[in-house]
Design a protein around this motif. Structure first.
Motif: not given
Length: 178
Positions: A88-90, A118-123, A128-132, A162-165
């Motif tokens: 739910k949080e995700r 993108k700069a914060h979490v790396g390319e 990975m975020l986009v794919y998932h 977690e970094k993105a959150k």
């Protein structure tokens, strides 16, 4: 032959007896934590699966079977509840990322937000975020794409997520509405 022995030999009638005996108890346990009817049904199915997977670990007399089953069921309910809460949080954060950035022009606030994320979490993390999140790719599928085991992909994804959150909590509004 007692119920435990029948279950350990994978007797189908024994599983029906298990369902008949414990169904109400399992539904009651599940509804103490989970409020959505479909999630309760899924949880109860997970309980039966857990019993099926672990029945050969049960070594005591049948008199102790009921407490073992109830403890296993309660633990499964708690695990299901926690998984649902995490999802739910995700889901909230997934929607923040997807809804606030899709359909934006190249120089829009959404685009600025995506570039900062993108700069914060790396390319690789961004991929990975986009794919998932956007394409609903599983960790196994991503593992094939990145040529890494799915458990490694899952671990890395969780770290990136977690970094993105944290990034969204700290900078989301200022970048989206700047």
């Amino acid at each position: 032959m007692n119920l435990v022995k029948k279950l350990q030999t994978k007797n189908e009638d024994a599983y029906q007896e298990l369902v008949d005996t414990y169904s109400d108890t399992f539904f009651y346990l599940a509804t103490q934590y989970i409020k959505n009817k479909e999630d309760v049904k899924d949880c109860v199915q997970d309980i039966y699966l857990k019993i099926y997977q672990n029945i050969n670990k049960f070594k005591d007399d049948e008199i102790y079977f009921k407490p073992w089953v109830i403890a296993l069921a309660k633990n499964q309910v708690i695990d299901s509840y926690r998984r649902l809460e995490r999802n739910k949080e995700r889901y909230i954060y997934d929607n923040d990322i997807i809804n606030n950035t899709s359909g934006k022009e190249e120089n829009s606030a959404g685009s600025v937000f995506l570039e900062a994320l993108k700069a914060h979490v790396g390319e690789r993390g961004y991929e990975m975020l986009v794919y998932h999140l956007v394409t609903n790719m599983t960790f196994a599928e991503m593992g094939i794409l990145f040529n890494e085991p799915k458990h490694t992909i899952r671990r890395r994804y969780i770290e990136v997520y977690e970094k993105a959150k944290i990034f969204i909590d700290e900078h989301g509004k200022e970048l989206l509405y700047a």
